[in-house]
Scaffold this active site. Structure first.
Site, PDB file in Angstrom:
ATOM      1  N   TYR A 119      19.884   7.037 -22.630  1.00 48.30           N
ATOM      2  CA  TYR A 119      18.610   6.381 -22.949  1.00 48.30           C
ATOM      3  C   TYR A 119      17.492   6.684 -21.950  1.00 48.30           C
ATOM      4  CZ  TYR A 119      15.602   2.216 -23.852  1.00 48.30           C
ATOM      5  OH  TYR A 119      14.565   1.355 -24.121  1.00 48.30           O
ATOM      6  N   LYS A 142      13.176   7.986 -22.107  1.00 51.94           N
ATOM      7  CA  LYS A 142      12.074   7.127 -21.670  1.00 51.94           C
ATOM      8  C   LYS A 142      11.295   7.785 -20.528  1.00 51.94           C
ATOM      9  CE  LYS A 142      12.388   3.541 -24.396  1.00 51.94           C
ATOM     10  NZ  LYS A 142      11.300   3.243 -25.371  1.00 51.94           N
TER      11      LYS A 142
END
Length: 334
Positions: A179, A183
């Site tokens: 993840y 980002k």
């Protein structure tokens, strides 16, 4: 600096706002609050039923129901041609004028230890987080930055492109390997665009130029921590126990709170926006060459954060080492 004599840098009354990932969570709540400030709102997501339900909630929050307009579009934002279709459809719906604000909120988190995560999941995380934002931004800026004659330019309007990243872009935590990189890529894209866009804004300022974009554009990026949504609850089911231990300091906020704090920061004209104290400190450790919201405040924040994280970083590594010593290698199932 302290708010005296400050002005609203994010007027939305009568403006058209496009929000991706707007059917639930932070995206939906941002849409609700902007509707309450007089904006016309278009939300985008995949599931029609969720979009229909969200639109009813957004309409109910309208400041002037008799004047404001609302619309939803079902689309798969991992397809770049779909992002172009969305911008075209919104422009047509908006009487031939492109939206004034585009806020990229689409994406979800699939935590896990890096080596235990399948390659397809790693690709899916990058697709649904980074590429949905990048494709949307590309389609938006191509429409916004198309040259028009000086007579056709807006004299006072400003358009806003808002990315939604995460504090994990500043300060990664073990267990977010699928993840965090996506980002961080959003943060890098926002930094790059915040420079590039000034060429177009500069072109508008010179009346000797025969053509230039219709309006100035400002880039923003929001960096929340945990948000209490259905997606967050699902995330906890697969999140490694080690990760839960490491992020004990993260006290999740409600979507309403994150949206409210973010909009207030946009109204102050901020670029990098965090929504709670721990997030502010994380940002302070990683400001680097990013544009500053306030040179003095951000410099002091950076000094303070550097001192605080002299302890935090070794402590997290020690917790991780001790976890492995006591529990061995954590399996995906645990």
């Amino acid at each position: 600096m302290f708010g005296f004599g400050s002005r609203n840098e994010f007027h939305v009354d009568g403006k058209t706002v496009l929000i991706t990932g707007g059917s639930e969570g932070m995206g939906r709540e941002a849409a609700v609050q902007l509707a309450g400030k007089g904006a016309n709102v278009v939300i985008v997501a995949r599931t029609v039923k969720k979009l229909e339900n969200a639109l009813e909630v957004i309409k109910a929050a309208a400041a002037s129901p008799e004047k404001q307009r609302f619309h939803y579009i079902s689309a798969d934002l991992t397809n770049p041609t779909e992002c172009e279709r969305i911008l075209d459809e919104v422009t047509q719906w908006n009487n031939g004028v492109a939206p004034d604000v585009v806020w990229c909120c689409a994406g979800f988190s699939h935590p896990g230890l890096f080596v235990d995560t399948g390659i397809q999941t790693l690709r899916d995380q990058m697709d649904t987080i980074y590429w949905t934002a990048a494709y949307t931004a590309h389609a938006t800026l191509r429409k916004w930055l198309a040259p028009v004659t000086q007579d056709g330019q807006s004299k006072s309007s400003r358009r806003h492109l808002i990315f939604t990243s995460s504090t994990l872009a500043f300060f990664p935590i073990a267990g977010y390997g699928p993840y965090s990189p996506a980002k961080a890529a959003i943060r890098s894209l926002a930094d790059t665009l915040s420079q590039e866009i000034e060429m177009y804004n500069g072109a508008r300022s010179n009346k000797a130029n025969a053509t230039a974009p219709y309006a100035d554009v400002k880039i923003h990026a929001v960096f929340p921590m945990g948000i209490l949504t259905g997606g967050y609850e699902n995330e906890q089911k697969s999140k490694p126990k080690l990760t839960q231990k490491l992020e004990e300091a993260d006290k999740p906020q409600t979507p309403e709170e994150v949206a409210r704090i973010s909009i207030q920061a946009l109204e102050r004209g901020e670029y990098l926006i965090t929504t709670m104290l721990v997030g502010h400190l994380m940002k302070g450790t990683a400001l680097g060459p990013s544009p500053k919201n306030n040179v003095i405040v951000d410099t002091l924040l950076g000094w303070l954060s550097s001192l605080v994280f002299l302890y935090v970083i070794p402590d997290l590594r020690k917790i991780t080492w001790n976890w492995g010593k006591k529990n061995g290698v954590t399996s995906p199932a645990s």
